[in-house]
Design a protein around this motif. Structure first.
Motif: not given
Length: 287
Positions: A19-28, A47-54, A56-61, A72-74
């Motif tokens: 979600g939006p709070g994960d953007v820094p880690a995902l960008n890294a 999208t800033g990982l806002q699901e309504s705009i995305l 779809g979803r981005v899954w993180g492991y 990225h799952a869209g």
């Protein structure tokens, strides 16, 4: 790779929707390879990982607290630094969500593992493109540009649209208007509004075009390179594409990338002539 059906195995707690709070880690994670990951980074920036705009979803492991892989799952399923364990978890999530994508695309090794697990449920692919050289140009083109290439404006949608439809039918192998023209027209209009569509226009007809399909401040991806059938083989494309590269590097991003089917020898020769070099290999499975 072995795989247990998601119905019979509890999901690992290490995978979750970002979600939006994960953007820094995902960008890294994405910025470890800004060229290869340009599409997903573009989607995150949009999208800033806002699901309504995305859409779809981005899954993180995660391993412990560290984000080590993503997916990225869209409309497009695109893995990012996906380890074998992460791929199994991503497949579980895709199947449990009853997700259905239009394509699976990305670095060859990761996509091969993803598709091997997805194919029993999603396959067969309408078009399998397992070897697609991923090319990059980070300097001036090797040939002079064609001064006729210009950036098209939003009010030129009706001019560009027929060429875009023709390109899509040739490259993707389906008609983008099969279920109506609204969605594809909206996508072409979006590219125009971003200033990402370039063309040579003669007698009110597009005779060459190319677009930027995704971009960040560091890299962008060229798509939709197309020459009018009557002008193919005339030598138009190299200088025209060189001009696109010059304009894109000056105004959008310094690193220009694209990927191409390995069997498309004419296109590969064109890109080599302009100065593109292969840096890795992609695969795509179109559904």
């Amino acid at each position: 790779m072995s795989h247990t059906a998601p119905q019979s195995r509890a999901l690992t707690t290490r995978v979750r929707a970002l979600g939006p709070g994960d953007v820094p880690a995902l960008n890294a994670l994405l910025d470890r390879d800004p060229d290869v990951n340009v599409f997903v980074r573009h989607r995150v920036d949009q999208t800033g990982l806002q699901e309504s705009i995305l859409g779809g979803r981005v899954w993180g492991y995660h391993e412990g607290s560290e984000l080590v892989s993503a997916c990225h799952a869209g409309a497009n399923v695109v893995p990012v630094a996906a380890t074998p364990a992460a791929i199994e978890s991503f497949v579980d999530q895709l199947l449990l969500d009853h997700h259905r994508a239009a394509s699976v695309v990305g670095p060859r090794e990761q996509v091969a593992d993803l598709w091997a697990l997805l194919e029993p449920a999603w396959g067969p692919a309408r078009s399998s493109r397992p070897v697609q050289p991923f090319l990059r140009l980070q300097q001036d083109p090797a040939v002079a540009g064609d001064a006729r290439v210009r950036r098209l404006a939003i009010d030129e949608l009706e001019l560009l649209y027929p060429a875009s439809v023709a390109m899509f039918r040739e490259e993707v192998g389906v008609d983008p208007e099969a279920h109506g023209s609204f969605n594809y027209r909206a996508r072409v209009a979006q590219l125009l509004s971003l200033g990402w569509a370039f063309a040579i226009v003669q007698d009110d007809t597009v005779v060459f075009k190319a677009e930027v399909g995704a971009a960040t401040t560091r890299a962008c991806q060229i798509q939709g390179v197309w020459v009018h059938p009557e002008l193919r083989g005339t030598g138009l494309s190299a200088a025209a594409l060189a001009s696109v590269v010059e304009q894109v590097r000056a105004s959008i991003a310094p690193s220009v990338t694209l990927y191409v089917n390995d069997h498309n020898h004419a296109a590969r020769a064109l890109y080599a002539r302009v100065g593109f070099e292969q840096v890795t290999t992609f695969s795509s499975y179109l559904l």
